[in-house]
Write a protein that holds these residues in place. Structure first.
Motif, short mmCIF file in Angstrom:
data_model
loop_
_atom_site.label_atom_id
_atom_site.label_comp_id
_atom_site.label_asym_id
_atom_site.label_seq_id
_atom_site.Cartn_x
_atom_site.Cartn_y
_atom_site.Cartn_z
N GLU A 1 -12.68 -3.92 11.19
CA GLU A 1 -11.49 -4.41 11.77
C GLU A 1 -10.26 -3.82 10.69
O GLU A 1 -10.52 -3.97 9.72
CB GLU A 1 -11.12 -5.89 11.77
CG GLU A 1 -12.29 -6.33 12.80
CD GLU A 1 -11.89 -7.76 13.07
OE1 GLU A 1 -10.77 -8.33 12.65
OE2 GLU A 1 -12.64 -8.41 14.02
N ILE A 2 -9.32 -3.27 11.07
CA ILE A 2 -8.24 -2.47 10.15
C ILE A 2 -6.97 -3.26 10.88
O ILE A 2 -6.66 -2.62 11.46
CB ILE A 2 -8.23 -1.18 9.88
CG1 ILE A 2 -9.70 -0.78 9.79
CG2 ILE A 2 -7.30 -0.78 8.94
CD1 ILE A 2 -9.65 0.83 9.51
N PRO A 3 -6.66 -4.51 10.26
CA PRO A 3 -5.36 -5.18 10.76
C PRO A 3 -4.38 -4.34 10.53
O PRO A 3 -4.08 -3.60 9.65
CB PRO A 3 -5.31 -6.14 9.92
CG PRO A 3 -6.63 -6.55 9.35
CD PRO A 3 -7.13 -5.11 8.99
N GLY A 4 -3.34 -4.43 11.45
CA GLY A 4 -1.84 -3.74 11.55
C GLY A 4 -2.15 -2.08 11.69
O GLY A 4 -0.92 -1.69 12.02
N VAL A 5 -3.13 -1.58 11.84
CA VAL A 5 -3.16 -0.25 12.01
C VAL A 5 -3.63 0.09 13.46
O VAL A 5 -4.74 -0.28 13.96
CB VAL A 5 -4.33 0.61 11.40
CG1 VAL A 5 -4.11 2.01 11.52
CG2 VAL A 5 -3.96 0.45 9.76
N SER A 6 -2.61 0.84 14.23
CA SER A 6 -2.65 0.88 15.67
C SER A 6 -3.85 1.82 16.21
O SER A 6 -4.09 2.79 15.24
CB SER A 6 -1.49 1.13 16.36
OG SER A 6 -1.00 2.53 15.92
N ASN B 1 -2.60 5.23 16.20
CA ASN B 1 -2.17 6.21 14.77
C ASN B 1 -3.27 6.36 14.03
O ASN B 1 -3.47 7.57 13.50
CB ASN B 1 -1.33 4.88 13.80
CG ASN B 1 -0.49 5.42 12.65
OD1 ASN B 1 -0.44 6.63 12.53
ND2 ASN B 1 0.04 4.86 11.86
N SER C 1 -4.55 -3.09 17.15
CA SER C 1 -4.90 -2.72 15.76
C SER C 1 -6.45 -2.28 15.96
O SER C 1 -7.23 -3.09 16.72
CB SER C 1 -4.90 -3.82 14.70
OG SER C 1 -3.38 -3.88 14.56
N VAL C 2 -6.96 -1.58 15.17
CA VAL C 2 -8.18 -0.97 14.99
C VAL C 2 -9.30 -2.14 14.91
O VAL C 2 -9.45 -2.68 13.91
CB VAL C 2 -8.67 0.04 13.91
CG1 VAL C 2 -10.00 0.41 13.81
CG2 VAL C 2 -7.45 0.98 14.02
N ASN C 3 -10.05 -2.31 16.15
CA ASN C 3 -11.06 -3.32 16.35
C ASN C 3 -10.41 -4.59 16.16
O ASN C 3 -11.47 -5.75 16.02
CB ASN C 3 -12.20 -2.97 15.42
CG ASN C 3 -12.97 -1.83 15.86
OD1 ASN C 3 -12.90 -1.65 16.88
ND2 ASN C 3 -13.48 -1.12 14.74
N SER D 1 -2.41 0.29 21.68
CA SER D 1 -1.54 -0.45 21.00
C SER D 1 -1.87 -1.57 20.15
O SER D 1 -1.35 -2.13 19.39
CB SER D 1 -0.22 -1.04 21.80
OG SER D 1 -1.06 -1.96 23.05
#
Lengths: 482, 250, 458
Positions: free
Chosen positions: B89-94, B97, B141-143, B139
């Protein structure tokens, strides 16, 4: 993190400050030093009325009795207040307000900073007040805004043109006795912006002030006052840069916001004062008092700040929630890299019933940077049903930096609900590997992750600023993971 | 395309891979099966370049290049895709992007110009349709906050976006119910082409009903102890992994 | 201004008291105590009693509790009662070794030091200093820093007696040591005791501390407890504060943990006037873990202030602090929790929570959870909440036929349960849960047959 990343970290954390140039200008400056005479001369230079000089002198005398605050988690070398120039203005600037009269050198400077003062060239939807050292150089769109009854001018012009408003509101939110730096500012403040939005008016453009310190050995002491009458709305932006110099320079500003019934003020800052070099030499000392009061019911004040610059930042944009159901917000991203130190946060003072506040703070520390969140949430006795939610996250990039959280919660009303959460973490190796596996190199991956981490706050900025802030974050530290 | 010769790898001084040999050619699908702890996921990680593991011997050639010399991102740009067992999981990174950055890095590596926003969004749309992915995904965040099934689908979606030469799917079936498994497998099958290859790592034969392999290898104790065609998978299902171990000991 | 001069007067009085009695203090005590006395006094003269100018004491008026006239003695006073008759702990099945302190002195009618099977030694601190000076010297005043806190300095300057517990290598087990601190006096009294717990490598200590007052007088206790936990040792420490509401207490504990040790330090506060608890924990060796917990149920004009400081000085340690307050009437509370993660303390996991329920509009709480972090590979978080019982939950219970009052009690009890649940000695957990329940119901939560009819005795 494995050793291979260290060179990347170094390379990226040492990204250069690109606003560090100096403009060669002839300056009209007062001599160094601070005493009653200097205070009088500043006032005289600005052709101020007697009542304002009186305020300055009172503030100065009070300041003499004060000691600088020591409670912040900051190491600040002693400041010699007699070794600072308190007034310096570019000479060839005729304050006529017309574009043609602005010194071309100044125009070039602001062009270089990406702030064209020519209204034709400007980003649509923005009006700018450009302040260099102690004076406002040019305020754009002043006339067209004036047609709506909106006053957007330099503080000095406002003193001349709207003395009643200034008398009424100046010092009403941040009195000169408030703290050491507020007293100093009240004595020697130079220029800044004044914004007045009349009843029921929604300001159609983003208003912004761009502050530039240029002259050497000079302190900048600006003062901004924003008043939103009943039902008014304004979004205001502030940007700041300074040249690279080996000595520290002092910036001590005051910002006051007054929001009447149903008014809303959004105040956004992208603070990028010169942070000093890699060894901690030079940089701006940024001691700022920002406070807004939600005077009327259902009024709202929202602070958003992206703090990437300054050697030392001491700053707590606050909201006094006096009106019933008024709302205060604070969204912050603060980056400290190399030897930068920041002690920043907010105060939310719940006085009215049903008042609400939200705090989102994202600290990022790299290099030898020290980053502290300090915030106060106070619910006074009669503030029934007050609500606060605070989220403070810290991200550490490297093992030489520090991240600290100092919330103060004081609740004197049993119907309050106050929640505070804080976390500290680093970028996960697995996150970086995941990006690597998709073909993204570590440096870019860290830039992505940091921007993702700060996104909640960046989203609060107006579009153009958000893009700028995102780039700034990347430059300030992208890749600096340890 | 991929040639693994006597590959050995260790973690914290403990050897996990004890000499792996494997040849993968264009158009082939290889399944690697084996009991827990046999080194399946380690093999996937080592091929992708995870630095937790130290390669202690052997070599890996990928399209003629020495794969082990390359950093993880260069391997990825060269066309190796790892479908993670536990997507991060990468919070905040859509997702948008994230994928745009990945695709453009790959294009830069291949000497192609960056894709403009319109082209990119069209590509996203097409692949989402192909993979039957919820359009809100872009839209998010990654995972972040994805269910187990969504995460695995998202891996296959990324594979569709990046069009790898060699995809390594590490226990893509774990934690999926039968419906999700079918969706994921359908997606994978749509991406099978004569000019790419896949290594499918799984514990159960179940997945191989949907992604039919050309070869099945059994990994045990850090070595490939048995290879065959898809019938080997059924045999394993029937007899269990102990059969292999016993046979191996004999 | 007035407060400042009061503080000076107070500091001077205490200083004078020391110098007037110095010779007697020195001659009646062992050199272990005497060797640090002068330095501690020097430090006290610098610091004095902490007032609100000390950041860590902002929320609690300590000088005030020192200002009420209290008798101070530097020698043990004769107790006219057999304390056993007055105090008898009746927790069923609580099989403990008992250490009894009366007014800070080891109770005279009991053996001053006991060596238990397995080698554990319990008893009087004064006696232990005489019998085992070398052992005590290794630890005494090594963890309690008298240079930072005037109250610790004051205690160290006057230290004479208290509780001593020594668990040698590999010893200890399920049987708990129960320390009962009884306050019993015909006059208002100032009490200081100094305690030391040494738990050596691989040893286990279970300690239960009960603070009681048996007279309806004003008491002020300023105690310091040092706890040393050797490598891979275990500590389970529960402190029950249940004195009368005219008794004020400052209890400062220092927990020093070596590698692989684990500790649970739990403070349950029911009755008492102004209470300040300081718990300093130093995780000094790799892999140590610590839980510092607190549950306070206070009402009327009670004031509870907890200060915790966890110093992560070694890698791979974890710490967990959880403090819960329920405040009724005009009760006030403060919490300050500070976690320091030093630069080398990588892989630290630290968590801190303070949750508060305010029952009335006059109750008040200040909370300051703080993180100070210098290592990057760590997981640290904290949270603080102030709120009320969830009205939806109350309604849900009511809809099942439970009265509103009972529903509130149930929910409050549930709120505190998380802390009580960490008490590992089962009979004690049951008893304390019962006491908490009674406290919530407003019943006198004293131990059953403990006849501390405070209003009548003495």
């Amino acid at each position: 993190m494995n050793g291979d990343q260290d060179p990347i970290i170094k390379q990226v954390t040492q990204g250069d400050y690109k606003y560090g140039f100096v403009t060669e200008l002839d300056n009209d400056a007062l001599p160094k030093g601070l005493n009653e005479d200097i205070v009088r001369r500043i006032s005289a230079k600005k052709e101020e009325p007697e009542w304002l000089l009186e305020i300055r002198l009172k503030a100065f005398r009070y300041w003499l009795t004060m000691k600088k605050p020591e409670w912040a988690h900051l190491k600040i070398p002693p400041i010699d207040y007699q070794d600072i120039i308190y007034y310096s203005a570019p000479k060839n600037n005729k304050p006529t307000g017309s574009f043609e009269d602005v010194d071309p050198e100044l125009l070039k400077t602001f062009d270089k900073l990406g702030i064209p003062l020519d209204e034709q060239k400007h980003l649509s939807g923005f009006a700018v007040d450009a302040v260099m050292d102690s004076i406002s150089v040019k305020t754009t769109f002043k006339e067209s805004l004036g047609e709506l009854g909106i006053i957007f001018s330099s503080f000095s012009d406002a003193v001349r043109e709207h003395p009643d408003l200034i008398k009424k509101y100046m010092g009403s939110v941040v009195p000169y006795r408030d703290n050491f730096y507020a007293a100093l500012n009240s004595a020697v403040f130079s220029d800044g912006s004044f914004v007045y939005i009349p009843k029921g008016v929604r300001c159609p453009m983003e208003l912004s002030t761009y502050f530039r310190i240029n002259a050497a050995n000079t302190g900048q002491f600006e003062r901004t006052l924003i008043v939103a009458e009943e039902g008014a709305y304004v979004s205001y932006l502030e940007g700041c840069t300074a040249p690279m110099r080996d000595e520290n320079q002092l910036h001590a500003a005051i910002v006051e916001i007054v929001a009447h019934t149903d008014a809303e003020v959004k105040y956004s800052t992208v603070q990028n004062w010169y942070p000093g070099d890699k060894n901690g030499l030079g940089g701006i000392f940024n001691f700022v008092t920002k406070r807004g009061i939600c005077l009327g019911d259902r009024s709202k004040i929202s602070w958003t700040q992206v703090e990437t610059g300054s050697a030392v930042t001491w700053k707590y944009p606050s909201c006094i929630l006096r009106g019933e159901s008024s709302v205060g917000e604070f969204y912050s991203v603060a980056v400290t890299n190399n030897h930068q130190q920041a002690d920043t946060g907010t105060k939310m003072i719940h006085i009215g019933k049903n008042t609400r506040s939200t705090i989102v703070s994202k600290g990022i520390s790299a290099g030898k940077g020290q980053n502290s969140y300090r915030g106060l949430v106070r619910v006074v006795k009669n503030a029934d049903n007050a609500r606060n939610y605070s989220q403070c996250d810290s991200l550490l990039l490297g093992d030489q930096c520090g991240a600290h959280t100092f919330p103060y919660i004081e609740v004197d009303n049993e119907t309050a609900v106050v929640e505070h959460e804080a976390t500290t973490s680093k970028i996960g190796e697995d996150q970086i590997f995941y990006c690597n596996q998709r073909g993204i190199d570590t440096e870019t991956a860290i830039g992505l992750i940091v921007n993702g981490y700060a996104r909640e706050v960046l989203n609060k900025l107006p579009m153009e600023f958000a893009v700028e802030a995102q780039k700034l974050l990347q430059i300030s530290l992208e890749g600096s993971v340890g | 395309m991929l040639s693994i010769r006597n590959l050995k790898a260790a973690i914290n001084g403990r050897e996990i891979l004890k000499g792996i040999n494997l040849e993968v050619k264009e158009g082939e699908v290889h399944a690697i099966m084996g009991p827990n702890g046999s080194g399946k996921s380690t093999l996937a990680s080592v091929l992708a370049g995870r630095d937790l593991f130290t390669v202690t011997g052997g070599e890996v050639l990928f399209e003629g290049k020495n794969l082990l010399d390359l950093s993880p991102e260069v391997r990825a740009r060269a066309g190796i895709f790892l479908g993670f067992q536990y997507p991060v999981e990468i919070p905040g990174v859509s997702m948008t992007n994230f994928m745009r950055t990945a695709i453009n890095e790959q294009r830069k590596y291949r000497g192609l110009p960056e894709m403009n926003a319109t082209e990119f969004l069209k590509l996203m749309r097409d692949k989402k349709a192909l993979m039957e992915i919820d359009s809100a995904l872009a839209s998010r965040s990654v995972n972040e906050g994805f269910s187990g099934g969504e995460k695995k689908k998202n891996e296959i979606f990324q594979m569709a976006m990046l069009e790898p030469r060699l995809a390594i799917l590490d226990e893509t079936d774990s934690g999926l119910d039968i419906d999700a498994l079918k969706t994921v497998a359908t997606g994978v099958n749509r991406l099978r082409r004569p000019d790419n290859a896949m290594i499918v790592i799984t514990h159960y034969q179940r997945l191989l009903d949907y992604i039919v392999p050309d070869f099945v290898h059994v990994l045990s104790g850090g070595r490939i102890v048995k290879s065959g065609d898809k019938t080997l998978a059924y045999e394993l299902e029937e007899k269990g992994y102990d059969w292999i171990k016993e046979e191996n000991e004999e | 201004m007035e407060a400042v001069s009061e503080k000076i007067t107070l500091d001077n009085q205490l200083t004078d008291w020391y110098f007037t009695n110095r010779d007697q203090l020195m001659s009646s005590s062992n050199s272990v105590f005497n060797s640090v006395r002068p330095a501690a006094m020097e430090s006290f003269r610098k610091l004095g009693i902490p007032d609100s100018s000390f950041e860590n004491y902002k929320s609690t008026n300590i000088p005030k509790v020192f200002l009420s006239p209290l008798h101070k003695y530097i020698e043990q006073r004769k107790i006219l009662f057999a304390v056993e008759d007055l105090f008898h702990c009746d927790i069923p099945e609580l099989d403990t070794e008992l250490v009894l302190l009366v007014n800070g002195w080891f109770y005279e009618n009991r053996p001053r030091l006991q060596v238990l099977p397995g080698g554990m030694i319990i008893g009087s601190m004064a006696e232990a200093a005489k019998e085992y000076p070398d052992l005590i010297k290794q630890h005494y005043s090594k963890y309690a820093d008298y240079e930072k806190d005037g109250l610790v300095a004051l205690n160290t300057a006057f230290a004479q007696d208290g509780t001593f517990i020594y668990v040698p290598k590999g010893a200890g087990g399920d049987r708990a040591v129960q320390i009962v601190n009884v306050l019993l006096s015909p006059e208002d009294l100032f009490v200081q005791h100094r305690n030391l717990v040494i738990v050596e490598d691989n040893a286990t200590a279970r300690v239960v501390v009960c603070d009681h007052s048996l007279s309806a007088r004003h008491f002020l206790t300023n105690s310091v407890t040092e706890i040393y936990l050797g490598p891979n040792s275990h500590l389970d420490y529960v402190k029950l504060q249940n004195e009368n509401d005219n008794s004020n207490q400052i209890a400062t504990s220092f927990v020093h943990q070596e590698r692989g040790s684990d500790a649970v330090f739990n403070t349950i506060t029911l009755h008492g006037g102004l209470i300040r608890n300081n718990v300093y924990t130093r995780l000094n060796g790799e892999g140590a873990s610590n839980q510092t917990l607190g549950l306070s149920l206070v009402d009327e004009t009670q004031h509870i202030d907890s200060y915790t400081f966890v110093d992560h000085a070694a890698p791979n340690c974890n710490s967990h602090q959880n403090f819960k307050y329920i405040l009724d009437d005009q009760a006030t509370a403060a919490f300050t929790g500070r976690i320091l993660v030093r630069q080398n303390a990588q892989k630290t996991i630290a968590y801190q929570a303070n949750n508060n329920i305010l029952m009335t509009s006059e109750a008040r709480v200040n909370t300051k959870p703080q993180l100070e972090i210098y290592a990057d590979d760590v997981k640290c978080s904290h949270g603080a909440t102030v709120g009320q019982l969830d009205p939806n939950a109350i309604f849900y219970l009511q809809s099942r036929g439970i009265s509103k009052r009972e529903a509130r009690l149930l929910l409050m009890y549930a709120f505190g349960h998380e802390i009580l649940n960490k008490i590992s000695v089962e009979p004690l957990r049951v008893r304390l849960s019962d006491l908490v329940d009674k406290r919530l119901r407003g019943e006198l939560s004293r131990c059953n047959s403990c006849p501390l009819h405070c209003q009548e005795t003495c």
